[in-house]
Design an enzyme around this catalytic site. Structure first.
Site, short mmCIF file in Angstrom:
data_model
loop_
_atom_site.label_atom_id
_atom_site.label_comp_id
_atom_site.label_asym_id
_atom_site.label_seq_id
_atom_site.Cartn_x
_atom_site.Cartn_y
_atom_site.Cartn_z
N SER A 248 8.56 18.75 51.70
CA SER A 248 9.14 18.36 52.98
C SER A 248 10.67 18.42 52.91
CB SER A 248 8.61 16.98 53.39
OG SER A 248 9.06 16.64 54.67
N HIS B 143 5.83 16.39 60.70
CA HIS B 143 4.92 17.49 60.34
C HIS B 143 3.69 17.57 61.24
CE1 HIS B 143 7.36 18.57 56.93
NE2 HIS B 143 7.35 17.33 56.53
#
Length: 308
Positions: A89, A199
């Site tokens: 991430s 996300h």
């Protein structure tokens, strides 16, 4: 021939006091820390070292703090010579600095903006995330689809390791899953301390603003492949990488597939650079045979530099 990948953790790894041991004790690391302080519009070093105002956990501060810590550790390490890099991430931005796709100064501005946009996108209490333990991806995906409706969604967001899938979406559905998790077959469902549905497709609301912001910076071809979260393969072309970093906002982190892709390329040593050993723990559950090294502190840096 043994191959090495350097890997970088994302949000959740931050802790007060991070990088304080490096400051004024290692020239290369101090240069990065000082550069962050000059580049950013808030006192990042105070936030990282003492956090008296309790701001480190806010995503617009967490993101530049983690990038700065990982980049400072990276700058202090000698004789790394990695074949690949990967980040989880937010950690993918540390990979971009490591592979010289972005300068550190540009990357730290980008992640500050990324954090601000993420924080502004959803009022507190609208979106959230939770870790589902003990179920495989297909089962979690099926549960998410059954809970989602036209106006509320929940989706797989981080495919971390077998039996650990993080989901993201509207808080009402996350709360429902936390409550019903065991009856749906999960060992546990743990809510995460995050302020938004990261996300998930809900994050598409910031795609345009983020894309236009990052276009002002120079993106270079990677010096060695960056394994990207969205497609789980190594990329070097700067345009492909940049496009994938926008998609990363609203796409699941394909950590299992990314790790397996690296192992397929011959990687047998993963070096985690940054606070904590979260990624090393995940990789152990994906493949027990690879070598794992963790670089978190000045002592770790000294140990590496003396031995390698």
């Amino acid at each position: 021939m043994s191959k090495t990948a350097i890997i970088f953790p994302g949000q959740g790894a931050q802790k007060v006091g991070m990088a304080q041991d490096l400051f004024n004790n290692n020239d290369q690391a101090t240069e990065i820390l000082t550069s962050a302080a000059k580049t950013l519009d808030f006192d990042i070093l105070e936030t990282m070292f003492t956090d008296e105002e309790g701001k480190l956990g806010e995503t617009e501060n967490t993101q530049p703090a983690l990038l700065t810590h990982s980049s400072a550790l990276l700058a202090a390490l000698k004789n790394l010579n990695p074949d690949f890099t990967m980040g989880h991430s937010l950690g993918e931005y540390s990979s971009l600095v490591a592979a010289d796709v972005l300068s550190f100064e540009d990357a730290v501005k980008i992640v500050r903006k990324r954090g601000q946009l993420m924080a502004q996108a959803f009022p507190t209490g609208v979106g959230s995330m939770a870790a589902v333990l003990g179920l495989d991806f297909d089962k979690v995906d099926e549960i998410c689809k059954s809970l989602s409706s036209d106006d509320k969604i929940i989706e797989p967001a981080n495919i971390n390791c077998p039996g650990q899938i993080v989901v993201s979406g509207h808080k009402a559905l996350i709360d429902e899953l936390v409550e019903k998790g065991k009856s749906l077959g999960a060992k546990r469902v743990m809510p995460l301390a995050v302020s938004g549905p990261f996300h998930s497709s809900l994050m598409k609301v910031i795609e345009e603003d983020f894309s236009s912001y990052i276009n002002q910076f120079e993106w270079r071809d990677a010096k060695f492949p960056v394994v990207q979260n969205v497609n789980a393969q190594g990329e070097t072309d700067n345009e492909v990488i940049k496009s994938n970093m926008v998609k990363q906002l609203y796409s699941p982190v394909q950590f299992i597939n990314s790790t397996e892709w690296l192992i397929d390329q011959g990687v047998d040593h993963f070096i985690e650079i940054g606070p904590g050993k979260v990624l090393s723990g995940l990789i152990k559950k994906i493949n027990r045979d690879v070598k794992l090294t963790s670089i978190q502190t000045l002592e770790d840096v000294k140990g590496w530099n003396e031995n390698d």
